[in-house]
Design a protein around this motif. Structure first.
Motif, PDB file in Angstrom:
ATOM      1  N   PRO A  45       0.811  -1.219   0.000  1.00 38.13           N
ATOM      2  CA  PRO A  45       0.000   0.000   0.000  1.00 38.13           C
ATOM      3  C   PRO A  45       0.849   1.277   0.000  1.00 38.13           C
ATOM      4  CG  PRO A  45      -0.906  -1.566   1.555  1.00 38.13           C
ATOM      5  CD  PRO A  45       0.401  -2.134   1.073  1.00 38.13           C
ATOM      6  N   SER A  46       2.084   1.198   0.504  1.00 39.61           N
ATOM      7  CA  SER A  46       2.960   2.381   0.524  1.00 39.61           C
ATOM      8  C   SER A  46       3.643   2.606  -0.823  1.00 39.61           C
ATOM      9  CB  SER A  46       4.019   2.219   1.619  1.00 39.61           C
ATOM     10  OG  SER A  46       4.877   1.130   1.307  1.00 39.61           O
ATOM     11  N   GLY A  47       3.415   1.691  -1.791  1.00 42.65           N
ATOM     12  CA  GLY A  47       4.014   1.840  -3.109  1.00 42.65           C
ATOM     13  C   GLY A  47       5.310   1.084  -3.297  1.00 42.65           C
ATOM     14  N   GLU A  48       5.804   0.487  -2.240  1.00 44.57           N
ATOM     15  CA  GLU A  48       7.041  -0.291  -2.298  1.00 44.57           C
ATOM     16  C   GLU A  48       6.769  -1.620  -3.006  1.00 44.57           C
ATOM     17  OE1 GLU A  48      10.254  -2.143   0.887  1.00 44.57           O
ATOM     18  OE2 GLU A  48       8.336  -1.382   1.584  1.00 44.57           O
ATOM     19  N   SER A  49       7.729  -2.090  -3.786  1.00 46.38           N
ATOM     20  CA  SER A  49       7.604  -3.381  -4.455  1.00 46.38           C
ATOM     21  C   SER A  49       8.558  -4.373  -3.821  1.00 46.38           C
ATOM     22  CB  SER A  49       7.921  -3.244  -5.946  1.00 46.38           C
ATOM     23  OG  SER A  49       6.941  -2.471  -6.580  1.00 46.38           O
ATOM     24  N   VAL A  50       8.009  -5.536  -3.416  1.00 51.10           N
ATOM     25  CA  VAL A  50       8.786  -6.558  -2.729  1.00 51.10           C
ATOM     26  C   VAL A  50       8.731  -7.844  -3.555  1.00 51.10           C
ATOM     27  CG1 VAL A  50       9.047  -7.841  -0.577  1.00 51.10           C
ATOM     28  CG2 VAL A  50       8.127  -5.523  -0.528  1.00 51.10           C
ATOM     29  N   PRO A  51       9.902  -8.428  -3.890  1.00 48.23           N
ATOM     30  CA  PRO A  51       9.890  -9.661  -4.685  1.00 48.23           C
ATOM     31  C   PRO A  51       9.542 -10.876  -3.834  1.00 48.23           C
ATOM     32  CG  PRO A  51      12.133  -9.024  -4.181  1.00 48.23           C
ATOM     33  CD  PRO A  51      11.247  -7.933  -3.634  1.00 48.23           C
ATOM     34  N   TYR A  52       8.691 -11.743  -4.395  1.00 46.23           N
ATOM     35  CA  TYR A  52       8.313 -12.980  -3.726  1.00 46.23           C
ATOM     36  C   TYR A  52       8.234 -14.100  -4.747  1.00 46.23           C
ATOM     37  CZ  TYR A  52       7.126 -10.980   0.762  1.00 46.23           C
ATOM     38  OH  TYR A  52       7.192 -10.383   1.981  1.00 46.23           O
ATOM     39  N   SER A  53       8.609 -15.276  -4.317  1.00 47.24           N
ATOM     40  CA  SER A  53       8.378 -16.477  -5.118  1.00 47.24           C
ATOM     41  C   SER A  53       7.142 -17.149  -4.532  1.00 47.24           C
ATOM     42  CB  SER A  53       9.576 -17.422  -5.055  1.00 47.24           C
ATOM     43  OG  SER A  53       9.695 -17.976  -3.758  1.00 47.24           O
ATOM     44  N   MET A  68      -1.137  -6.673  -3.188  1.00 47.83           N
ATOM     45  CA  MET A  68      -1.549  -7.685  -2.217  1.00 47.83           C
ATOM     46  C   MET A  68      -3.063  -7.897  -2.289  1.00 47.83           C
ATOM     47  SD  MET A  68       1.177  -8.827  -0.925  1.00 47.83           S
ATOM     48  CE  MET A  68       0.359  -9.940   0.176  1.00 47.83           C
ATOM     49  N   GLY A  69      -3.807  -6.827  -2.511  1.00 49.95           N
ATOM     50  CA  GLY A  69      -5.255  -6.935  -2.603  1.00 49.95           C
ATOM     51  C   GLY A  69      -5.695  -7.780  -3.794  1.00 49.95           C
ATOM     52  N   GLU A  70      -5.039  -7.585  -4.944  1.00 47.23           N
ATOM     53  CA  GLU A  70      -5.360  -8.385  -6.131  1.00 47.23           C
ATOM     54  C   GLU A  70      -5.081  -9.866  -5.875  1.00 47.23           C
ATOM     55  OE1 GLU A  70      -4.450  -5.800 -10.087  1.00 47.23           O
ATOM     56  OE2 GLU A  70      -2.717  -6.236  -8.818  1.00 47.23           O
ATOM     57  N   ASP A 108     -18.667  -7.412   3.755  1.00 49.02           N
ATOM     58  CA  ASP A 108     -17.536  -6.694   4.338  1.00 49.02           C
ATOM     59  C   ASP A 108     -16.471  -7.646   4.845  1.00 49.02           C
ATOM     60  OD1 ASP A 108     -19.227  -3.809   5.796  1.00 49.02           O
ATOM     61  OD2 ASP A 108     -18.429  -4.170   3.796  1.00 49.02           O
ATOM     62  N   ALA A 109     -16.833  -8.916   5.078  1.00 49.81           N
ATOM     63  CA  ALA A 109     -15.892  -9.881   5.624  1.00 49.81           C
ATOM     64  C   ALA A 109     -14.801 -10.265   4.630  1.00 49.81           C
ATOM     65  CB  ALA A 109     -16.633 -11.138   6.081  1.00 49.81           C
ATOM     66  N   SER A 110     -14.876  -9.808   3.385  1.00 50.10           N
ATOM     67  CA  SER A 110     -13.856 -10.162   2.398  1.00 50.10           C
ATOM     68  C   SER A 110     -12.695  -9.180   2.409  1.00 50.10           C
ATOM     69  CB  SER A 110     -14.488 -10.230   1.009  1.00 50.10           C
ATOM     70  OG  SER A 110     -14.934  -8.956   0.623  1.00 50.10           O
ATOM     71  N   ARG A 111     -12.643  -8.323   3.375  1.00 48.89           N
ATOM     72  CA  ARG A 111     -11.600  -7.304   3.439  1.00 48.89           C
ATOM     73  C   ARG A 111     -10.244  -7.852   3.857  1.00 48.89           C
ATOM     74  NH1 ARG A 111     -15.106  -3.402   6.869  1.00 48.89           N
ATOM     75  NH2 ARG A 111     -14.543  -5.041   8.272  1.00 48.89           N
ATOM     76  N   LEU A 112      -9.251  -7.075   3.512  1.00 50.85           N
ATOM     77  CA  LEU A 112      -7.868  -7.323   3.902  1.00 50.85           C
ATOM     78  C   LEU A 112      -7.518  -6.306   4.975  1.00 50.85           C
ATOM     79  CD1 LEU A 112      -4.836  -8.257   3.337  1.00 50.85           C
ATOM     80  CD2 LEU A 112      -4.814  -6.419   1.661  1.00 50.85           C
ATOM     81  N   VAL A 113      -6.989  -6.759   6.109  1.00 49.66           N
ATOM     82  CA  VAL A 113      -6.490  -5.853   7.135  1.00 49.66           C
ATOM     83  C   VAL A 113      -5.000  -6.110   7.293  1.00 49.66           C
ATOM     84  CG1 VAL A 113      -8.655  -5.511   8.380  1.00 49.66           C
ATOM     85  CG2 VAL A 113      -7.206  -7.426   8.980  1.00 49.66           C
ATOM     86  N   GLU A 114      -4.237  -5.046   7.538  1.00 48.72           N
ATOM     87  CA  GLU A 114      -2.784  -5.147   7.544  1.00 48.72           C
ATOM     88  C   GLU A 114      -2.159  -4.497   8.768  1.00 48.72           C
ATOM     89  OE1 GLU A 114      -0.835  -4.560   3.643  1.00 48.72           O
ATOM     90  OE2 GLU A 114      -2.727  -3.565   3.148  1.00 48.72           O
ATOM     91  N   PRO A 166     -12.284  -9.664   9.047  1.00 52.84           N
ATOM     92  CA  PRO A 166     -11.620  -9.759   7.743  1.00 52.84           C
ATOM     93  C   PRO A 166     -11.634 -11.182   7.196  1.00 52.84           C
ATOM     94  CG  PRO A 166      -9.996  -9.887   9.451  1.00 52.84           C
ATOM     95  CD  PRO A 166     -11.328  -9.673  10.144  1.00 52.84           C
ATOM     96  N   ARG A 167     -11.320 -11.314   5.923  1.00 51.17           N
ATOM     97  CA  ARG A 167     -11.093 -12.609   5.303  1.00 51.17           C
ATOM     98  C   ARG A 167      -9.597 -12.898   5.271  1.00 51.17           C
ATOM     99  NH1 ARG A 167     -15.087 -16.038   4.673  1.00 51.17           N
ATOM    100  NH2 ARG A 167     -14.267 -16.780   2.731  1.00 51.17           N
ATOM    101  N   LEU A 168      -8.782 -11.831   5.200  1.00 52.58           N
ATOM    102  CA  LEU A 168      -7.335 -11.972   5.152  1.00 52.58           C
ATOM    103  C   LEU A 168      -6.712 -11.009   6.137  1.00 52.58           C
ATOM    104  CD1 LEU A 168      -4.718 -13.105   3.847  1.00 52.58           C
ATOM    105  CD2 LEU A 168      -4.905 -11.279   2.161  1.00 52.58           C
ATOM    106  N   VAL A 169      -5.880 -11.551   7.024  1.00 54.03           N
ATOM    107  CA  VAL A 169      -5.131 -10.753   7.981  1.00 54.03           C
ATOM    108  C   VAL A 169      -3.674 -10.800   7.535  1.00 54.03           C
ATOM    109  CG1 VAL A 169      -4.446 -10.505  10.392  1.00 54.03           C
ATOM    110  CG2 VAL A 169      -6.735 -11.326   9.839  1.00 54.03           C
ATOM    111  N   ARG A 170      -3.111  -9.642   7.227  1.00 57.30           N
ATOM    112  CA  ARG A 170      -1.744  -9.574   6.701  1.00 57.30           C
ATOM    113  C   ARG A 170      -0.841  -8.842   7.680  1.00 57.30           C
ATOM    114  NH1 ARG A 170       0.733  -5.396   3.023  1.00 57.30           N
ATOM    115  NH2 ARG A 170       2.697  -6.329   2.386  1.00 57.30           N
TER     116      ARG A 170
END
Length: 185
Positions: free
Chosen positions: A14-22, A65-67, A90-96, A130-134
């Protein structure tokens, strides 16, 4: 070079930073007290399928992350029997939460204060249904708590301890037949 790697995707925060993940680096846990409870291997394979979809089918190098969470949720819901109207709630939200921020708030080397803060943060997130807790920033959090500049055995142990603690807290805090995904990165 990272964007050219066939096994990496850049996750945009959300801050615009890009992090690589496999695909193997993404740890997701879904829990529930119902007959549709997914086992860890099933979720791992579903996660890899969503990763493959974005990387290879869509030829994308960056995804938010949302996508990713929305696509994974659709895959998992598509593999379960229909449950009513199918309307999104509303339960399909992502909280971080930024783990490094919690580590800084607890003071350097103060694991004693960090873990209660972490549990309180998880409780606050779960109140939003939420549905996803990050939880992100795990590596920085661990280094902050350990007072380390380089990754060490102590860091690795603390890393595992934090992830295990979050899993235990999620299991303890869950009420009723709900499915919640936990993403720790």
């Amino acid at each position: 070079m990272i964007t050219l790697a066939s096994d990496c995707l850049l996750f945009q925060t959300p801050s615009g930073e890009s992090v690589p993940y496999s695909a193997d680096m993404i740890a997701i846990e879904i829990g529930g007290d119902n007959p549709l409870h997914f086992d860890e291997e099933f979720v791992d394979q579903a996660t890899k399928a969503v990763f493959h979809y974005f990387k290879h089918d869509q030829a994308r190098t960056t995804v938010t992350m949302g996508e990713f969470a929305d696509a994974l949720e659709k895959v998992l819901h598509g593999l379960t029997p229909a449950s009513g109207t199918g309307a999104e709630t509303d339960a399909s939200r992502l909280v971080e939460t930024d783990l490094r921020r919690l580590a800084i708030a607890s003071g350097q080397g103060c694991e004693l204060f960090f873990f209660p803060l972490l549990r309180d943060e998880l409780r606050q997130q779960l109140q939003k249904s939420p549905r996803l807790v990050r939880f992100h920033g795990l590596r920085g959090c661990v280094k902050q708590l350990a007072g380390a500049n380089r990754w060490s055995l102590r860091c690795r142990n603390l890393h595992q301890q934090i992830v295990g603690y979050l899993r235990e807290c999620l299991s303890a805090e869950r009420r009723g037949p709900c499915e919640i995904a936990l993403l720790v990165e």
